[in-house]
Design a protein around this motif. Structure first.
Motif, PDB file in Angstrom:
ATOM      1  N   GLY A  28       0.790  -1.225   0.000  1.00 38.54           N
ATOM      2  CA  GLY A  28       0.000   0.000   0.000  1.00 38.54           C
ATOM      3  C   GLY A  28       0.818   1.269   0.000  1.00 38.54           C
ATOM      4  O   GLY A  28       0.275   2.369   0.182  1.00 38.54           O
ATOM      5  N   LEU A  29       2.145   1.147  -0.183  1.00 36.27           N
ATOM      6  CA  LEU A  29       3.041   2.302  -0.284  1.00 36.27           C
ATOM      7  C   LEU A  29       3.089   3.110   1.015  1.00 36.27           C
ATOM      8  O   LEU A  29       3.408   4.297   1.010  1.00 36.27           O
ATOM      9  CB  LEU A  29       2.644   3.215  -1.451  1.00 36.27           C
ATOM     10  N   LEU A  30       2.788   2.458   2.130  1.00 38.16           N
ATOM     11  CA  LEU A  30       2.901   3.100   3.436  1.00 38.16           C
ATOM     12  C   LEU A  30       4.317   3.008   3.982  1.00 38.16           C
ATOM     13  O   LEU A  30       4.682   3.737   4.900  1.00 38.16           O
ATOM     14  CB  LEU A  30       1.931   2.458   4.427  1.00 38.16           C
ATOM     15  N   ASP A  31       5.109   2.091   3.408  1.00 37.72           N
ATOM     16  CA  ASP A  31       6.465   1.858   3.880  1.00 37.72           C
ATOM     17  C   ASP A  31       7.319   1.451   2.681  1.00 37.72           C
ATOM     18  O   ASP A  31       6.802   1.202   1.584  1.00 37.72           O
ATOM     19  CB  ASP A  31       6.460   0.762   4.951  1.00 37.72           C
ATOM     20  N   VAL A  32       8.616   1.384   2.875  1.00 35.71           N
ATOM     21  CA  VAL A  32       9.539   0.972   1.813  1.00 35.71           C
ATOM     22  C   VAL A  32      10.356  -0.209   2.322  1.00 35.71           C
ATOM     23  O   VAL A  32      10.550  -0.384   3.532  1.00 35.71           O
ATOM     24  CB  VAL A  32      10.465   2.130   1.393  1.00 35.71           C
ATOM     25  N   PRO A  33      10.862  -1.035   1.409  1.00 35.93           N
ATOM     26  CA  PRO A  33      11.636  -2.204   1.835  1.00 35.93           C
ATOM     27  C   PRO A  33      12.964  -1.822   2.460  1.00 35.93           C
ATOM     28  O   PRO A  33      13.512  -0.750   2.197  1.00 35.93           O
ATOM     29  CB  PRO A  33      11.863  -2.968   0.516  1.00 35.93           C
ATOM     30  N   THR A  34      13.487  -2.727   3.285  1.00 31.96           N
ATOM     31  CA  THR A  34      14.853  -2.583   3.773  1.00 31.96           C
ATOM     32  C   THR A  34      15.830  -2.869   2.646  1.00 31.96           C
ATOM     33  O   THR A  34      16.848  -2.190   2.490  1.00 31.96           O
ATOM     34  CB  THR A  34      15.091  -3.548   4.945  1.00 31.96           C
ATOM     35  N   SER A  35      15.515  -3.880   1.840  1.00 31.35           N
ATOM     36  CA  SER A  35      16.317  -4.188   0.650  1.00 31.35           C
ATOM     37  C   SER A  35      15.396  -4.822  -0.382  1.00 31.35           C
ATOM     38  O   SER A  35      14.251  -5.177  -0.098  1.00 31.35           O
ATOM     39  CB  SER A  35      17.477  -5.133   1.003  1.00 31.35           C
ATOM     40  N   GLY A  36      15.907  -4.973  -1.590  1.00 28.29           N
ATOM     41  CA  GLY A  36      15.098  -5.496  -2.682  1.00 28.29           C
ATOM     42  C   GLY A  36      14.436  -4.364  -3.457  1.00 28.29           C
ATOM     43  O   GLY A  36      14.631  -3.180  -3.157  1.00 28.29           O
ATOM     44  N   ARG A  37      13.625  -4.735  -4.459  1.00 35.99           N
ATOM     45  CA  ARG A  37      12.994  -3.745  -5.331  1.00 35.99           C
ATOM     46  C   ARG A  37      11.483  -3.804  -5.214  1.00 35.99           C
ATOM     47  O   ARG A  37      10.890  -4.872  -5.235  1.00 35.99           O
ATOM     48  CB  ARG A  37      13.399  -3.992  -6.782  1.00 35.99           C
TER      49      ARG A  37
END
Length: 245
Positions: A66-75
């Motif tokens: 939901g685009l509330l957060d971003v990954p620590t790693s990866g795409r």
């Protein structure tokens, strides 16, 4: 109903995760690995279910989808745009225009009418959608069968009615992605069935992708594609045990 989002094409890749991880640092400086190498592709018009028990990482995955957060790693890409490269305000604009959330607990605004609750997301719209917000909200209430309850306060609505208001609110901007978080968890079986039929119908009409995150195998069985999330690892349900709550 215009929202300013890009036109959606059947089969267009909408959401793509590649080897995504999410790690948080605990107070004792120990790392907690919540998601471990998640890979997922969701296209316009898809109906996907992700099943897992409490504590498996479903809420964290929902926040990423939901685009509330971003990954620590990866795409993580949304409609071809790398989400990690977006600033928080740009990510919020993209989320508001393109993602609709349906939560188990409804999250309606107390003391507001059904119409006011549904019109709320359009307060952040631009142009005609902003000025026509009550008209558009009424159209969506009619679509979910609640036009006659538009002026009813939130606390006077039944559980099923509140869920339909929540659905109307999630869909009023015609999102490209509908995220349903335990959408039937607070409902009886019959009402839950009607809610899923409504979500599926509206998603099919608009060409939106529908992703249901649930512990209910009956909800998962309605999806065309099913995944199991267990200890932060996502796998196709055909090759993994779908775990219950």
């Amino acid at each position: 109903m215009s929202t300013g989002t890009l036109d959606r094409e059947p089969g267009e890749v909408l959401l793509e995760l590649a080897d995504v991880t999410r790690t948080v640092l605990l107070p004792d400086d120990e790392e907690l690995h919540i998601l471990r190498g998640v890979t997922l592709r969701v296209s316009a018009g898809d109906h996907v279910a992700i099943v897992g028990r409490s504590g498996c990482g479903k809420s964290t995955l929902l926040n990423l989808l939901g685009l509330l957060d971003v990954p620590t790693s990866g795409r993580l890409d949304f409609a071809g745009r790398p989400v990690s490269s977006l600033r928080s305000n740009a990510r919020a604009r993209l989320r508001g225009a393109s993602v609709g959330f349906v939560f188990q607990q409804f999250n309606l605004l107390p003391g507001r009418t059904a119409l006011e609750n549904v019109a709320m997301p359009l307060l952040y719209a631009r142009g005609r959608d902003f000025w026509r917000r009550n008209e558009l909200a009424m159209e969506m209430l009619d679509r979910v069968g609640l036009a006659g309850r538009a002026d009813t306060a939130q606390h006077m609505l039944s559980g099923g009615e509140q869920q339909r208001v929540a659905i109307a609110r999630a869909l009023v901007r015609r999102p490209r992605l509908i995220l349903a978080d335990e959408p039937t968890g607070a409902l009886d079986v019959e009402t839950g069935l009607h809610v899923m039929e409504l979500l599926e119908s509206v998603a099919a009409e608009s060409g939106a992708a529908l992703v249901a995150i649930t512990h209910d195998p009956n909800v998962a069985a309605r999806a065309r594609t099913r995944y199991a999330l267990d200890q932060g690892v996502l796998a196709p349900a055909a090759t993994a045990a779908v775990v219950g709550a």
